[in-house]
Write a protein that holds these residues in place. Structure first.
Motif, mmCIF file in Angstrom:
data_model
loop_
_atom_site.group_PDB
_atom_site.id
_atom_site.type_symbol
_atom_site.label_atom_id
_atom_site.label_comp_id
_atom_site.label_asym_id
_atom_site.label_seq_id
_atom_site.Cartn_x
_atom_site.Cartn_y
_atom_site.Cartn_z
ATOM 1 N N LEU A 256 0.806 -1.220 0.000
ATOM 2 C CA LEU A 256 0.000 0.000 0.000
ATOM 3 C C LEU A 256 0.835 1.265 0.000
ATOM 4 O O LEU A 256 0.413 2.289 -0.550
ATOM 5 C CB LEU A 256 -0.936 -0.004 1.219
ATOM 6 C CG LEU A 256 -2.187 -0.866 1.050
ATOM 7 C CD1 LEU A 256 -2.878 -1.076 2.379
ATOM 8 C CD2 LEU A 256 -3.143 -0.197 0.053
ATOM 9 N N MET A 257 2.023 1.208 0.606
ATOM 10 C CA MET A 257 2.847 2.409 0.656
ATOM 11 C C MET A 257 3.135 2.930 -0.751
ATOM 12 O O MET A 257 2.995 4.128 -1.044
ATOM 13 C CB MET A 257 4.158 2.142 1.392
ATOM 14 C CG MET A 257 5.062 3.375 1.457
ATOM 15 S SD MET A 257 6.651 3.090 2.274
ATOM 16 C CE MET A 257 6.163 3.022 3.992
ATOM 17 N N ARG A 258 3.539 2.039 -1.642
ATOM 18 C CA ARG A 258 3.845 2.455 -2.996
ATOM 19 C C ARG A 258 2.599 2.984 -3.715
ATOM 20 O O ARG A 258 2.635 4.014 -4.392
ATOM 21 C CB ARG A 258 4.456 1.287 -3.770
ATOM 22 C CG ARG A 258 4.694 1.538 -5.248
ATOM 23 C CD ARG A 258 5.486 2.819 -5.496
ATOM 24 N NE ARG A 258 6.771 2.799 -4.825
ATOM 25 C CZ ARG A 258 7.539 3.858 -4.621
ATOM 26 N NH1 ARG A 258 7.109 5.048 -5.003
ATOM 27 N NH2 ARG A 258 8.703 3.746 -4.015
ATOM 28 N N ALA A 259 1.461 2.281 -3.538
ATOM 29 C CA ALA A 259 0.231 2.716 -4.205
ATOM 30 C C ALA A 259 -0.219 4.087 -3.702
ATOM 31 O O ALA A 259 -0.650 4.943 -4.479
ATOM 32 C CB ALA A 259 -0.866 1.679 -3.972
ATOM 33 N N LEU A 260 -0.111 4.323 -2.396
ATOM 34 C CA LEU A 260 -0.501 5.605 -1.821
ATOM 35 C C LEU A 260 0.429 6.724 -2.289
ATOM 36 O O LEU A 260 -0.021 7.840 -2.609
ATOM 37 C CB LEU A 260 -0.500 5.512 -0.296
ATOM 38 C CG LEU A 260 -1.598 4.614 0.306
ATOM 39 C CD1 LEU A 260 -1.268 4.237 1.743
ATOM 40 C CD2 LEU A 260 -2.958 5.320 0.237
ATOM 41 N N GLN A 261 1.723 6.444 -2.342
ATOM 42 C CA GLN A 261 2.675 7.450 -2.817
ATOM 43 C C GLN A 261 2.455 7.771 -4.292
ATOM 44 O O GLN A 261 2.605 8.917 -4.715
ATOM 45 C CB GLN A 261 4.101 6.962 -2.563
ATOM 46 C CG GLN A 261 4.475 6.968 -1.083
ATOM 47 C CD GLN A 261 5.822 6.315 -0.815
ATOM 48 O OE1 GLN A 261 6.254 5.426 -1.547
ATOM 49 N NE2 GLN A 261 6.478 6.741 0.246
ATOM 50 N N ASP A 262 2.054 6.755 -5.072
ATOM 51 C CA ASP A 262 1.755 6.996 -6.484
ATOM 52 C C ASP A 262 0.564 7.936 -6.654
ATOM 53 O O ASP A 262 0.439 8.621 -7.681
ATOM 54 C CB ASP A 262 1.469 5.669 -7.202
ATOM 55 C CG ASP A 262 2.734 4.853 -7.450
ATOM 56 O OD1 ASP A 262 3.841 5.413 -7.309
ATOM 57 O OD2 ASP A 262 2.611 3.659 -7.761
ATOM 58 N N GLU A 263 -0.314 7.980 -5.641
ATOM 59 C CA GLU A 263 -1.461 8.888 -5.670
ATOM 60 C C GLU A 263 -1.108 10.274 -5.132
ATOM 61 O O GLU A 263 -1.985 11.134 -4.990
ATOM 62 C CB GLU A 263 -2.618 8.308 -4.848
ATOM 63 C CG GLU A 263 -3.331 7.148 -5.514
ATOM 64 C CD GLU A 263 -4.113 7.583 -6.748
ATOM 65 O OE1 GLU A 263 -4.700 8.683 -6.716
ATOM 66 O OE2 GLU A 263 -4.104 6.847 -7.752
ATOM 67 N N GLY A 264 0.161 10.489 -4.806
ATOM 68 C CA GLY A 264 0.597 11.795 -4.325
ATOM 69 C C GLY A 264 0.395 12.001 -2.837
ATOM 70 O O GLY A 264 0.543 13.133 -2.341
ATOM 71 N N ARG A 266 1.376 11.845 1.094
ATOM 72 C CA ARG A 266 2.628 11.914 1.851
ATOM 73 C C ARG A 266 2.507 11.064 3.109
ATOM 74 O O ARG A 266 1.529 11.147 3.841
ATOM 75 C CB ARG A 266 2.933 13.362 2.221
ATOM 76 C CG ARG A 266 3.197 14.274 1.019
ATOM 77 C CD ARG A 266 3.258 15.739 1.427
ATOM 78 N NE ARG A 266 1.992 16.181 2.026
ATOM 79 C CZ ARG A 266 1.868 16.692 3.241
ATOM 80 N NH1 ARG A 266 2.932 16.837 4.015
ATOM 81 N NH2 ARG A 266 0.688 17.071 3.694
ATOM 82 N N ILE A 267 3.521 10.240 3.324
ATOM 83 C CA ILE A 267 3.587 9.393 4.514
ATOM 84 C C ILE A 267 4.820 9.828 5.310
ATOM 85 O O ILE A 267 5.926 9.826 4.784
ATOM 86 C CB ILE A 267 3.717 7.901 4.114
ATOM 87 C CG1 ILE A 267 2.508 7.470 3.277
ATOM 88 C CG2 ILE A 267 3.865 7.010 5.334
ATOM 89 C CD1 ILE A 267 2.634 6.082 2.669
ATOM 90 N N PRO A 268 4.638 10.321 6.544
ATOM 91 C CA PRO A 268 3.425 10.305 7.363
ATOM 92 C C PRO A 268 2.614 11.598 7.324
ATOM 93 O O PRO A 268 1.705 11.746 8.159
ATOM 94 C CB PRO A 268 4.003 10.101 8.765
ATOM 95 C CG PRO A 268 5.289 10.877 8.726
ATOM 96 C CD PRO A 268 5.823 10.705 7.333
ATOM 97 N N GLY A 269 2.901 12.529 6.422
ATOM 98 C CA GLY A 269 2.201 13.813 6.438
ATOM 99 C C GLY A 269 0.700 13.677 6.293
ATOM 100 O O GLY A 269 -0.079 14.176 7.118
ATOM 101 N N ASP A 270 0.244 12.986 5.234
ATOM 102 C CA ASP A 270 -1.189 12.826 5.008
ATOM 103 C C ASP A 270 -1.774 11.641 5.781
ATOM 104 O O ASP A 270 -2.956 11.657 6.130
ATOM 105 C CB ASP A 270 -1.460 12.637 3.512
ATOM 106 C CG ASP A 270 -1.093 13.885 2.718
ATOM 107 O OD1 ASP A 270 -1.435 14.987 3.181
ATOM 108 O OD2 ASP A 270 -0.465 13.742 1.657
#
Length: 333
Positions: A256-264, A266-270
């Motif tokens: 999920l980390m990669r998929a979420l980052q692909d959506e723009g 920010r981890i852990p910002g968002d």
């Protein structure tokens, strides 16, 4: 000079080593009741290797009154590196105690039906990972000659020894950590793969328990372990309005980390993200993955439990609560 027959026997080993057949039996069966000197043991083992002699398992079982086979049904669910490492340690420890470990694939068989299939092999012990047979299945195994039935899962079964694994504690650690980091809208991944519900449901319940009575809300997120499923979940993350995610384990968290980052995102910002199992790969990600470190029981301790049960089949079943859990705080949360 000793002639090497087509099928070497213990008598041939005895002649080559210059000892009695009884001594060969004591050494190769690892009998502790008789003291044999180390030089003699070495001579017997060297002679057996030179002749290619292998003890006859069936004959040994007849002499002992039981086999030395420990049956380990292959898990019907995907197991990660953490559990695989535990199984390797367990098999090594059982081998040191002179047991033969056999993994048995029972795809399509469940519960008491699987127990009947295992019983046909006449093992001296059965180690059942995850959801296993009920009390009737345990009795079928015992009537077939199994001296020890040990379950490794979230609940005990009457008549069997048990290592009870409290997966709710894993979720409780993750939920508490996310709340302490100021997160209030927490998503929890529940894998859709069959068989994982025995672990995922208690982990979800643990998160709910940790947050009960607080101002936080928990959202259940069913997810298949595929890139496509992860991408679909990431695409609707903003509309879900969540600010934290417990991803069931590190493998789902990495997916999920990669998929979420692909959506723009920010981890852990968002969103804050935490997994479980403390896999080494999680330390190599950027940001480094926060996780719940899980302390599995020692394979050596479990092997000793099996050996005690085999030696004392009429003893009271032992029940041990295991599975320590502790948060490892890193950059993703």
């Amino acid at each position: 000079m000793v002639q090497i027959p087509n099928t070497p026997t213990s008598a041939d080993v005895a002649r080559l080593a210059g000892v009695s057949r009884a001594t060969v039996s004591y050494v190769l069966n690892n009998t502790s009741a008789v003291r044999i000197s180390e030089p003699t043991r070495r001579r017997v083992h060297e002679a057996a290797r030179e002749l290619g002699y292998v003890p006859h398992a069936a004959a040994r079982s007849l002499r002992a009154g039981h086999s030395r086979m420990v049956l380990m049904p292959a898990p019907a669910i995907p197991v990660g590196p953490l559990y695989s490492s535990f199984l390797n340690e367990l098999q090594w420890a059982l081998g040191r105690l002179d047991y033969t470990v056999v993994q048995y694939g029972s795809v399509g068989l469940q519960g008491d039906e699987a127990a009947r299939a295992w019983a046909e092999l006449r093992p001296v012990a059965v180690l059942v990972p995850g959801a296993g047979p009920g009390p009737q299945g345990v009795q079928v195994l015992k009537r077939s000659g199994a001296r020890a039935v040990v379950t490794l899962g979230p609940e005990r079964v009457d008549g069997a020894h048990a290592l009870v694994m409290d997966h709710a504690a894993v979720g409780h650690c993750a939920g508490t950590h996310l709340y302490e980091r100021g997160r209030r809208r927490i998503g929890v991944v529940v894998p859709e793969e069959p068989g994982l519900e025995a672990y995922s449901r208690p982990r979800l319940a643990g998160v709910r328990q940790a947050l009960h009575g607080t101002d936080a809300a928990v959202t259940e997120l069913p997810l298949a372990y595929t890139e496509q499923a992860a991408a679909r979940l990431a695409a609707r993350w903003r509309e879900l309005g969540l600010d934290a995610l417990f991803a069931y384990n590190d493998e789902y968290a990495m997916l999920l980390m990669r998929a979420l980052q692909d959506e723009g995102l920010r981890i852990p910002g968002d969103l804050a993200l935490i997994g479980a199992d403390d896999l080494m790969l999680g330390r190599l990600l950027r940001p480094r993955l926060s996780t719940v470190h899980i302390e599995l029981p020692s394979g050596r301790d479990l092997a000793e439990l099996v050996d005690r049960a085999v030696r004392d089949p009429g003893g009271e079943p032992e029940v041990h609560k295991v599975l320590g859990a502790e948060v490892v705080r890193r950059e993703s949360s």
